[in-house]
Design a protein around this motif. Structure first.
Motif, PDB file in Angstrom:
ATOM      1  N   GLY A   1       0.774  -1.238   0.000  1.00  0.00           N
ATOM      2  CA  GLY A   1       0.000   0.000   0.000  1.00  0.00           C
ATOM      3  C   GLY A   1       0.798   1.277   0.000  1.00  0.00           C
ATOM      4  N   THR A   2       2.111   1.214  -0.190  1.00  0.00           N
ATOM      5  CA  THR A   2       2.909   2.433  -0.149  1.00  0.00           C
ATOM      6  C   THR A   2       2.591   3.352  -1.313  1.00  0.00           C
ATOM      7  OG1 THR A   2       5.168   3.311  -0.192  1.00  0.00           O
ATOM      8  CG2 THR A   2       4.786   1.247  -1.351  1.00  0.00           C
ATOM      9  N   ALA A   3       2.706   4.650  -1.064  1.00  0.00           N
ATOM     10  CA  ALA A   3       2.446   5.653  -2.099  1.00  0.00           C
ATOM     11  C   ALA A   3       3.666   5.954  -2.957  1.00  0.00           C
ATOM     12  CB  ALA A   3       1.951   6.948  -1.444  1.00  0.00           C
ATOM     13  N   LEU A   4       4.817   5.345  -2.660  1.00  0.00           N
ATOM     14  CA  LEU A   4       6.000   5.581  -3.480  1.00  0.00           C
ATOM     15  C   LEU A   4       5.740   5.110  -4.913  1.00  0.00           C
ATOM     16  CD1 LEU A   4       8.951   4.441  -1.172  1.00  0.00           C
ATOM     17  CD2 LEU A   4       8.245   6.779  -1.711  1.00  0.00           C
ATOM     18  N   PRO A   5       6.142   5.880  -5.902  1.00  0.00           N
ATOM     19  CA  PRO A   5       5.918   5.463  -7.293  1.00  0.00           C
ATOM     20  C   PRO A   5       6.768   4.246  -7.658  1.00  0.00           C
ATOM     21  CG  PRO A   5       6.362   7.834  -7.139  1.00  0.00           C
ATOM     22  CD  PRO A   5       6.704   7.242  -5.807  1.00  0.00           C
ATOM     23  N   ALA A   6       6.233   3.413  -8.501  1.00  0.00           N
ATOM     24  CA  ALA A   6       6.994   2.271  -9.007  1.00  0.00           C
ATOM     25  C   ALA A   6       8.215   2.764  -9.773  1.00  0.00           C
ATOM     26  CB  ALA A   6       6.116   1.416  -9.913  1.00  0.00           C
ATOM     27  N   GLY A   7       9.311   2.055  -9.606  1.00  0.00           N
ATOM     28  CA  GLY A   7      10.519   2.381 -10.332  1.00  0.00           C
ATOM     29  C   GLY A   7      11.174   3.689  -9.948  1.00  0.00           C
ATOM     30  N   SER A   8      10.976   4.123  -8.693  1.00  0.00           N
ATOM     31  CA  SER A   8      11.461   5.449  -8.288  1.00  0.00           C
ATOM     32  C   SER A   8      12.653   5.429  -7.338  1.00  0.00           C
ATOM     33  CB  SER A   8      10.329   6.224  -7.616  1.00  0.00           C
ATOM     34  OG  SER A   8       9.937   5.596  -6.397  1.00  0.00           O
ATOM     35  N   GLN A   9      13.017   4.250  -6.801  1.00  0.00           N
ATOM     36  CA  GLN A   9      13.971   4.207  -5.699  1.00  0.00           C
ATOM     37  C   GLN A   9      15.341   3.668  -6.125  1.00  0.00           C
ATOM     38  OE1 GLN A   9      12.827   5.400  -2.381  1.00  0.00           O
ATOM     39  NE2 GLN A   9      11.560   6.211  -4.052  1.00  0.00           N
ATOM     40  N   ASP A  10      16.387   4.273  -5.556  1.00  0.00           N
ATOM     41  CA  ASP A  10      17.762   3.869  -5.859  1.00  0.00           C
ATOM     42  C   ASP A  10      18.214   2.653  -5.055  1.00  0.00           C
ATOM     43  OD1 ASP A  10      18.411   6.059  -7.686  1.00  0.00           O
ATOM     44  OD2 ASP A  10      18.304   7.351  -5.900  1.00  0.00           O
ATOM     45  N   PHE A  11      17.514   2.345  -3.984  1.00  0.00           N
ATOM     46  CA  PHE A  11      17.822   1.168  -3.164  1.00  0.00           C
ATOM     47  C   PHE A  11      16.651   0.897  -2.241  1.00  0.00           C
ATOM     48  CE2 PHE A  11      18.928   4.662  -0.416  1.00  0.00           C
ATOM     49  CZ  PHE A  11      18.590   4.237   0.863  1.00  0.00           C
ATOM     50  N   GLY A  12      16.668  -0.263  -1.639  1.00  0.00           N
ATOM     51  CA  GLY A  12      15.671  -0.596  -0.633  1.00  0.00           C
ATOM     52  C   GLY A  12      16.184  -1.727   0.236  1.00  0.00           C
ATOM     53  N   TYR A  13      15.625  -1.851   1.421  1.00  0.00           N
ATOM     54  CA  TYR A  13      15.958  -2.973   2.289  1.00  0.00           C
ATOM     55  C   TYR A  13      14.784  -3.286   3.196  1.00  0.00           C
ATOM     56  CZ  TYR A  13      17.032   0.634   5.823  1.00  0.00           C
ATOM     57  OH  TYR A  13      16.975   1.704   6.687  1.00  0.00           O
ATOM     58  N   SER A  14      14.713  -4.528   3.614  1.00  0.00           N
ATOM     59  CA  SER A  14      13.681  -4.984   4.542  1.00  0.00           C
ATOM     60  C   SER A  14      14.292  -6.096   5.381  1.00  0.00           C
ATOM     61  CB  SER A  14      12.456  -5.490   3.788  1.00  0.00           C
ATOM     62  OG  SER A  14      11.413  -5.833   4.684  1.00  0.00           O
ATOM     63  N   LEU A  15      14.552  -5.801   6.635  1.00  0.00           N
ATOM     64  CA  LEU A  15      15.293  -6.721   7.500  1.00  0.00           C
ATOM     65  C   LEU A  15      14.400  -7.264   8.613  1.00  0.00           C
ATOM     66  CD1 LEU A  15      18.648  -4.734   7.810  1.00  0.00           C
ATOM     67  CD2 LEU A  15      17.988  -6.431   6.111  1.00  0.00           C
ATOM     68  N   GLY A  16      14.179  -8.562   8.594  1.00  0.00           N
ATOM     69  CA  GLY A  16      13.401  -9.203   9.644  1.00  0.00           C
ATOM     70  C   GLY A  16      11.928  -8.876   9.598  1.00  0.00           C
ATOM     71  N   VAL A  17      11.399  -8.633   8.408  1.00  0.00           N
ATOM     72  CA  VAL A  17      10.011  -8.178   8.269  1.00  0.00           C
ATOM     73  C   VAL A  17       9.161  -9.118   7.418  1.00  0.00           C
ATOM     74  CG1 VAL A  17       8.535  -6.316   7.397  1.00  0.00           C
ATOM     75  CG2 VAL A  17      10.689  -5.768   8.546  1.00  0.00           C
ATOM     76  N   LEU A  18       9.635  -9.456   6.229  1.00  0.00           N
ATOM     77  CA  LEU A  18       8.789 -10.142   5.250  1.00  0.00           C
ATOM     78  C   LEU A  18       8.386 -11.540   5.692  1.00  0.00           C
ATOM     79  CD1 LEU A  18      10.387  -9.053   1.855  1.00  0.00           C
ATOM     80  CD2 LEU A  18       8.762  -7.837   3.320  1.00  0.00           C
ATOM     81  N   HIS A  19       9.120 -12.148   6.632  1.00  0.00           N
ATOM     82  CA  HIS A  19       8.724 -13.464   7.145  1.00  0.00           C
ATOM     83  C   HIS A  19       7.573 -13.363   8.152  1.00  0.00           C
ATOM     84  CE1 HIS A  19      12.516 -12.472   9.557  1.00  0.00           C
ATOM     85  NE2 HIS A  19      11.496 -12.151  10.342  1.00  0.00           N
ATOM     86  N   HIS A  20       7.159 -12.142   8.498  1.00  0.00           N
ATOM     87  CA  HIS A  20       6.003 -11.938   9.376  1.00  0.00           C
ATOM     88  C   HIS A  20       4.771 -11.493   8.583  1.00  0.00           C
ATOM     89  CE1 HIS A  20       8.385 -12.509  12.942  1.00  0.00           C
ATOM     90  NE2 HIS A  20       9.153 -11.470  12.706  1.00  0.00           N
ATOM     91  N   ILE A  21       4.804 -11.681   7.261  1.00  0.00           N
ATOM     92  CA  ILE A  21       3.729 -11.256   6.374  1.00  0.00           C
ATOM     93  C   ILE A  21       3.077 -12.488   5.757  1.00  0.00           C
ATOM     94  CG2 ILE A  21       3.254 -10.030   4.204  1.00  0.00           C
ATOM     95  CD1 ILE A  21       5.368  -8.023   4.973  1.00  0.00           C
ATOM     96  N   PRO A  22       1.748 -12.518   5.620  1.00  0.00           N
ATOM     97  CA  PRO A  22       1.084 -13.726   5.116  1.00  0.00           C
ATOM     98  C   PRO A  22       1.628 -14.224   3.784  1.00  0.00           C
ATOM     99  CG  PRO A  22      -0.539 -12.214   6.034  1.00  0.00           C
ATOM    100  CD  PRO A  22       0.773 -11.489   6.046  1.00  0.00           C
ATOM    101  N   ASP A  23       1.791 -13.339   2.804  1.00  0.00           N
ATOM    102  CA  ASP A  23       2.299 -13.726   1.486  1.00  0.00           C
ATOM    103  C   ASP A  23       3.661 -13.064   1.288  1.00  0.00           C
ATOM    104  OD1 ASP A  23       2.845 -14.244  -1.183  1.00  0.00           O
ATOM    105  OD2 ASP A  23       0.764 -13.977  -1.833  1.00  0.00           O
ATOM    106  N   THR A  24       4.711 -13.760   1.698  1.00  0.00           N
ATOM    107  CA  THR A  24       6.057 -13.197   1.651  1.00  0.00           C
ATOM    108  C   THR A  24       6.499 -12.933   0.217  1.00  0.00           C
ATOM    109  OG1 THR A  24       6.644 -14.297   3.716  1.00  0.00           O
ATOM    110  CG2 THR A  24       8.464 -13.591   2.314  1.00  0.00           C
ATOM    111  N   ALA A  25       6.189 -13.834  -0.694  1.00  0.00           N
ATOM    112  CA  ALA A  25       6.593 -13.655  -2.093  1.00  0.00           C
ATOM    113  C   ALA A  25       5.948 -12.408  -2.688  1.00  0.00           C
ATOM    114  CB  ALA A  25       6.225 -14.889  -2.905  1.00  0.00           C
ATOM    115  N   ALA A  26       4.670 -12.177  -2.402  1.00  0.00           N
ATOM    116  CA  ALA A  26       3.993 -10.984  -2.906  1.00  0.00           C
ATOM    117  C   ALA A  26       4.605  -9.721  -2.304  1.00  0.00           C
ATOM    118  CB  ALA A  26       2.499 -11.048  -2.594  1.00  0.00           C
ATOM    119  N   ALA A  27       4.952  -9.783  -1.023  1.00  0.00           N
ATOM    120  CA  ALA A  27       5.583  -8.632  -0.373  1.00  0.00           C
ATOM    121  C   ALA A  27       6.938  -8.328  -1.003  1.00  0.00           C
ATOM    122  CB  ALA A  27       5.738  -8.899   1.120  1.00  0.00           C
ATOM    123  N   MET A  28       7.680  -9.364  -1.355  1.00  0.00           N
ATOM    124  CA  MET A  28       8.961  -9.178  -2.039  1.00  0.00           C
ATOM    125  C   MET A  28       8.743  -8.471  -3.377  1.00  0.00           C
ATOM    126  SD  MET A  28      12.336 -10.306  -1.728  1.00  0.00           S
ATOM    127  CE  MET A  28      12.309 -11.932  -0.971  1.00  0.00           C
TER     128      MET A  28
END
Length: 292
Positions: free
Chosen positions: A116-143
């Motif tokens: 649900g983030t408002a950041l535009p697609a294809g707009s970021q120079d980097f990203g990270y998510s540490l210790g988060v996506l394994h607490h989400i129902p659909d981890t692959a979709a979150a990735m």
């Protein structure tokens, strides 16, 4: 009312587990990691970001911290980049992050799940998510949601709980047994599970995590036994991780092969793993031919 948010806040929609978000919001509000020793913080940061290609970021790079929590990592990333977007579905967590990062003018905040983030697609120079996506129902979709935000060629760093795929059978069996403990602790009232006295479950598991230090002081090689990663960490550090491990309603674990497949399916290439603890940290770059 969605339990993931306090009264008066808009309710996010998307790929997240409300009970887990509420659990972390309560944890970070009451236990904001302000007492974490700087040595532990910097050691953990060096490990989690060991494979991150800082040298390839453009000047004044703009990126995101997906599931920022208290801003533990953001406080060390923000001074290195041009702008950092801290995103979390918990308003409580973001309140803590705002306080912690108040001196950093290049950080902004958004209450949203990965979908649900408002950041535009294809707009970021980097990203990270540490210790988060394994607490989400659909981890692959979150990735996929995270990778969608990246510019072609931009790196994405992820840490996911491992399924002990690089460990012997007896090691995996010990951790299977620990699942019973987690299934009980995560159902306890918050006052018992949040990690403060008299919250005995997380206090005692934090103490238990320090036992390899005793073995090492007796001259034993404990590098390949459960919990040895914590043998030189402060009790504050151990208690925080114990609360995450035993007090979280939703937790998933993945093998290195599964993580590689998810990362490549999401549009990343050149996937590289950190081959030391914590397992598994991996980084990949968005393929230049991948669509938004």
């Amino acid at each position: 009312m969605n339990p993931a948010q306090p009264a008066g806040r808009p309710v996010p929609q998307g790929n997240f587990d409300a009970a887990t978000v509420a659990s972390f919001g309560d944890e970070w509000e009451r236990y904001d990691q302000s007492g974490l020793p700087q040595a532990d913080l910097h050691d953990a940061f060096a490990r989690y970001f060991a494979v991150f290609p800082w040298e390839r970021l453009p000047a004044s790079a703009e990126g995101f911290d997906m599931g920022c929590g208290t801003g533990r990592w953001a406080q060390l990333v923000a001074p290195r980049v041009g702008r950092l977007h801290c995103i979390d579905p918990s308003g409580q967590a973001l309140d803590v992050a705002r306080r912690k990062l108040a001196s950093l003018p290049n950080v902004d905040y958004e209450m949203a799940p990965t979908s649900g983030t408002a950041l535009p697609a294809g707009s970021q120079d980097f990203g990270y998510s540490l210790g988060v996506l394994h607490h989400i129902p659909d981890t692959a979709a979150a990735m996929r949601d995270c990778v969608r935000l990246l510019k072609p060629g931009a790196p994405f760093l992820v840490y996911l709980y491992y399924s002990f795929d690089n460990r012997p059978f007896w090691f995996r069996s010990v951790w299977k047994a620990s699942e019973l403990v987690r299934s009980l602790v995560c159902r306890l009232p918050a006052a018992l599970s949040r990690g403060r006295p008299p919250s005995w479950p997380c206090w005692s598991t934090g103490r238990w995590r320090g036992w390899p230090l005793l073995g090492e002081r007796l001259g034993l090689n404990v590098s390949h036994v459960p919990l040895s990663f914590y043998r030189d960490k402060s009790f504050y550090f151990m208690r925080t991780d114990s609360r995450d491990r035993f007090g979280t309603p939703l937790e998933r674990r993945f093998s290195r092969r599964e993580i590689t497949a998810m990362m490549e399916d999401s549009g990343l290439e050149g996937v590289t793993f950190w081959n030391k603890e914590p397992f598994w940290c991996a980084v990949g770059t968005r393929r230049r031919d991948s669509g938004d």
